[in-house]
Enzyme design. Sequence first.
Site, PDB file in Angstrom:
ATOM      1  N   ARG A  76      76.171 -37.579 -29.433  1.00 12.86           N
ATOM      2  CA  ARG A  76      75.292 -36.712 -30.387  1.00 12.86           C
ATOM      3  C   ARG A  76      75.130 -35.410 -29.593  1.00 12.86           C
ATOM      4  O   ARG A  76      75.111 -34.462 -30.410  1.00 12.86           O
ATOM      5  CB  ARG A  76      73.854 -37.639 -30.426  1.00 12.86           C
ATOM      6  CG  ARG A  76      72.679 -36.648 -30.794  1.00 12.86           C
ATOM      7  CD  ARG A  76      71.850 -36.259 -29.464  1.00 12.86           C
ATOM      8  NE  ARG A  76      70.572 -35.399 -29.809  1.00 12.86           N
ATOM      9  CZ  ARG A  76      70.233 -34.605 -29.349  1.00 12.86           C
ATOM     10  NH1 ARG A  76      70.824 -33.771 -28.024  1.00 12.86           N
ATOM     11  NH2 ARG A  76      69.186 -33.717 -29.707  1.00 12.86           N
ATOM     12  N   HIS A  81      75.746 -29.578 -29.478  1.00  9.19           N
ATOM     13  CA  HIS A  81      76.012 -28.506 -28.652  1.00  9.19           C
ATOM     14  C   HIS A  81      77.514 -28.120 -28.708  1.00  9.19           C
ATOM     15  O   HIS A  81      77.610 -26.819 -28.160  1.00  9.19           O
ATOM     16  CB  HIS A  81      75.794 -28.896 -27.125  1.00  9.19           C
ATOM     17  CG  HIS A  81      74.189 -29.575 -27.009  1.00  9.19           C
ATOM     18  ND1 HIS A  81      73.020 -28.394 -27.256  1.00  9.19           N
ATOM     19  CD2 HIS A  81      73.716 -30.735 -26.613  1.00  9.19           C
ATOM     20  CE1 HIS A  81      72.059 -29.026 -27.046  1.00  9.19           C
ATOM     21  NE2 HIS A  81      72.255 -30.431 -26.796  1.00  9.19           N
TER      22      HIS A  81
END
Length: 112
Positions: A76, A81
């Site tokens: 995730r 990011h």
Amino acid sequence: MQRDVRTYLWDALQAAELVGEFTKGEDFASYQAQAMMRSAVERQFEIIGEALNQLSKVDRELAEKIPDLARIVSFRNILIHGYATVDDALVWQVLTDRLPALSDVLRKLLDS
């Protein structure tokens, strides 16, 4: 007011089922060719990771029953990011090789 911990399991399972719906009948080439599908799948993986991350904060014992929880949360984080360098082949591999087993675990935990 704190959410019922089962809600996190339900959120993750619903996201996993959506990934299945989005990719039903598709192969890697069609996945790669469709930006909307890639975006939708990545978003659902983000939801899975975040829901399970939140679960681990409120019920560690239950979260420990989910295999590879730390890897799911890390995935995730990579999607969010590292959005500019997401590896489509890795996402497809997780979707085909790992997601079905995760869905089974989530269903069992919700049923118990």
